[in-house]
Design a protein around this motif. Structure first.
Motif, mmCIF file in Angstrom:
data_model
loop_
_atom_site.group_PDB
_atom_site.id
_atom_site.type_symbol
_atom_site.label_atom_id
_atom_site.label_comp_id
_atom_site.label_asym_id
_atom_site.label_seq_id
_atom_site.Cartn_x
_atom_site.Cartn_y
_atom_site.Cartn_z
ATOM 1 N N SER A 120 0.638 -81.318 -19.449
ATOM 2 C CA SER A 120 -0.819 -81.335 -19.476
ATOM 3 C C SER A 120 -1.336 -81.812 -20.826
ATOM 4 C CB SER A 120 -1.379 -79.944 -19.163
ATOM 5 O OG SER A 120 -0.932 -78.999 -20.112
ATOM 6 N N ASP A 121 -2.573 -82.276 -20.802
ATOM 7 C CA ASP A 121 -3.284 -82.691 -22.002
ATOM 8 C C ASP A 121 -4.531 -81.827 -22.126
ATOM 9 O OD1 ASP A 121 -1.618 -84.904 -22.770
ATOM 10 O OD2 ASP A 121 -2.465 -86.011 -21.074
ATOM 11 N N HIS A 122 -4.815 -81.413 -23.344
ATOM 12 C CA HIS A 122 -5.990 -80.576 -23.602
ATOM 13 C C HIS A 122 -6.715 -81.112 -24.830
ATOM 14 C CE1 HIS A 122 -4.567 -77.404 -20.856
ATOM 15 N NE2 HIS A 122 -3.370 -77.744 -21.302
ATOM 16 N N ASN A 123 -8.006 -81.266 -24.719
ATOM 17 C CA ASN A 123 -8.852 -81.598 -25.864
ATOM 18 C C ASN A 123 -9.596 -80.318 -26.221
ATOM 19 O OD1 ASN A 123 -8.237 -84.396 -26.161
ATOM 20 N ND2 ASN A 123 -9.361 -84.740 -24.262
ATOM 21 N N LEU A 124 -9.246 -79.744 -27.362
ATOM 22 C CA LEU A 124 -9.736 -78.428 -27.734
ATOM 23 C C LEU A 124 -10.599 -78.499 -28.990
ATOM 24 C CD1 LEU A 124 -6.319 -76.595 -27.319
ATOM 25 C CD2 LEU A 124 -8.203 -76.613 -25.678
ATOM 26 N N THR A 125 -11.576 -77.611 -29.036
ATOM 27 C CA THR A 125 -12.391 -77.418 -30.223
ATOM 28 C C THR A 125 -12.148 -76.001 -30.716
ATOM 29 O OG1 THR A 125 -14.061 -78.949 -29.391
ATOM 30 C CG2 THR A 125 -14.727 -77.439 -31.144
#
Length: 187
Positions: A23-28
């Motif tokens: 999976s790919d996650h774009n996190l802040t």
């Protein structure tokens, strides 16, 4: 004037071959002024290691633990709002761990300090009845290497295969050797 949180953006690519999770996650991430790079990176690592394969059991989200003392570090609630999984980072006391275990189906703690052995030996005997608890140790030198990868904008690759865990940022990489101090490591 109060200090404000520092915002970090992380693009996280997870290849967990052991769980067949890709999976790919774009996190802040909001880093509280009192939080170190090392602790924030361990939060990110804990997220990557516990990311659910899908949203059927709810999302894993960062908590407000640095702003609200009763809030956990990471929380996964099911679609009805019940706590499925709570994750703490650092060395919480036995009362906090016991309280979390009574509220959630599963609790994980990730300790990364060189004093982990001392902390754990002081509370381990008080937690033996908690069957939904798993306590992990990240060696201090490895967590410090992970902290060196911290940037305001990060692109990290995490690979887990046959229990070996590698985190890289395209330039540097570190092997993390997690040790399970208590609980079921396969939970």
């Amino acid at each position: 004037m109060a200090l404000k949180a520092t915002i970090h953006k992380a693009s996280l690519n997870i290849s967990d071959i052991d769980r067949n999770l890709y999976s790919d996650h774009n996190l802040t991430l909001a880093r509280h002024p009192s939080e170190t790079d090392e602790r924030m990176m361990i939060r990110l690592l804990a997220f990557a290691l516990n990311a659910p394969p899908n949203n059927d059991q709810g999302l894993l989200e960062f908590g407000k633990d640095m702003w609200e003392p009763d809030e956990p570090c990471l929380v996964q609630k099911d679609l009805t709002g019940l706590l499925v999984h709570v994750i703490e980072v650092g060395q919480p006391d036995e009362k906090r761990i016991t309280r979390l275990c009574s509220r959630a189906a599963r609790v994980s703690v990730y300790s990364f300090s060189s004093s982990t052995a001392t902390w754990w030996s002081g509370i381990a005997g008080k937690l033996t009845r908690l069957r939904n608890l798993t306590v992990w140790q990240v060696p201090a030198e490895q967590s410090q290497q992970l902290a060196a990868m911290c940037k305001r904008s990060m692109s990290l690759q995490l690979t887990l295969q046959d229990g070996a865990l590698w985190v890289g940022d395209g330039t540097d990489s570190v092997e993390i050797t997690l040790s399970c101090l208590y609980g079921n490591p396969d939970a």
